[in-house]
Design a protein around this motif. Sequence first.
Motif, mmCIF file in Angstrom:
data_model
loop_
_atom_site.group_PDB
_atom_site.id
_atom_site.type_symbol
_atom_site.label_atom_id
_atom_site.label_comp_id
_atom_site.label_asym_id
_atom_site.label_seq_id
_atom_site.Cartn_x
_atom_site.Cartn_y
_atom_site.Cartn_z
ATOM 1 N N VAL A 185 0.899 -1.246 0.068
ATOM 2 C CA VAL A 185 -0.075 -0.033 -0.160
ATOM 3 C C VAL A 185 1.060 1.104 -0.123
ATOM 4 N N LEU A 186 1.754 1.321 0.760
ATOM 5 C CA LEU A 186 2.825 2.338 0.954
ATOM 6 C C LEU A 186 3.460 2.725 -0.559
ATOM 7 N N ILE A 187 3.800 1.597 -1.254
ATOM 8 C CA ILE A 187 4.367 1.744 -2.397
ATOM 9 C C ILE A 187 3.429 2.341 -3.571
ATOM 10 N N VAL A 188 2.261 1.522 -3.503
ATOM 11 C CA VAL A 188 1.484 2.521 -4.453
ATOM 12 C C VAL A 188 0.951 3.873 -4.234
ATOM 13 N N VAL A 189 1.031 4.209 -2.906
ATOM 14 C CA VAL A 189 0.448 5.534 -2.605
ATOM 15 C C VAL A 189 1.743 6.505 -2.804
ATOM 16 N N LEU A 190 2.943 6.084 -2.656
ATOM 17 C CA LEU A 190 4.028 6.835 -2.861
ATOM 18 C C LEU A 190 3.884 6.972 -4.646
ATOM 19 N N GLY A 191 3.649 6.092 -5.271
ATOM 20 C CA GLY A 191 3.790 5.945 -6.633
ATOM 21 C C GLY A 191 2.863 7.147 -7.199
ATOM 22 N N LEU A 192 1.637 6.916 -6.647
ATOM 23 C CA LEU A 192 0.472 7.840 -6.959
ATOM 24 C C LEU A 192 0.814 9.334 -6.732
ATOM 25 N N ALA A 193 1.461 9.495 -5.545
ATOM 26 C CA ALA A 193 1.903 10.711 -5.429
ATOM 27 C C ALA A 193 3.040 11.436 -6.062
ATOM 28 N N ALA A 194 4.033 10.658 -6.614
ATOM 29 C CA ALA A 194 5.008 11.258 -7.582
ATOM 30 C C ALA A 194 4.502 11.354 -8.889
ATOM 31 N N GLY A 195 3.574 10.600 -9.193
ATOM 32 C CA GLY A 195 2.954 10.557 -10.556
ATOM 33 C C GLY A 195 1.931 11.686 -10.474
ATOM 34 N N TYR A 196 1.118 12.170 -9.626
ATOM 35 C CA TYR A 196 0.593 13.379 -9.515
ATOM 36 C C TYR A 196 1.414 14.603 -9.448
ATOM 37 N N ILE A 197 2.454 14.457 -8.801
ATOM 38 C CA ILE A 197 3.684 15.683 -8.791
ATOM 39 C C ILE A 197 4.042 15.914 -10.285
ATOM 40 N N TYR A 198 4.231 14.744 -10.772
ATOM 41 C CA TYR A 198 4.976 14.836 -12.160
ATOM 42 C C TYR A 198 4.322 15.540 -13.153
ATOM 43 N N TYR A 199 2.843 15.009 -13.217
ATOM 44 C CA TYR A 199 1.961 15.416 -14.464
ATOM 45 C C TYR A 199 1.265 16.803 -14.034
ATOM 46 N N SER A 200 1.274 16.997 -12.611
ATOM 47 C CA SER A 200 0.300 18.456 -12.367
ATOM 48 C C SER A 200 1.640 19.530 -12.389
ATOM 49 N N GLN A 201 2.933 19.116 -12.691
ATOM 50 C CA GLN A 201 3.908 20.430 -13.255
ATOM 51 C C GLN A 201 4.460 21.058 -11.952
#
Length: 90
Positions: free
Chosen positions: A12-28
Amino acid sequence: MQQQTNSLLYTVLIVVLGLAAGYIYYSQWVAPFAAEVPPAPIAAQDDFSTFKDLKINFSSFKDKAYAKFNIFGELPVDPGITGKRDLFAP
């Protein structure tokens, strides 16, 4: 039971961190690096008028040193027989 709980927690921690990193990357939030050297400005129209009075000097082809060049060997080059006829043959 403790092993499964830790495994599920890590997943769960890996999935949450992946989603957060993806959001930061795509939201510029993290701005991409700016070019160190800015590109040249594009002109409104091509300016080929500078080439209107272009003179090409072909006198170097009439030079004696140029006339002494010789062609050695076969021209055009004959590659001969290359490769296999059947690529899948042993």
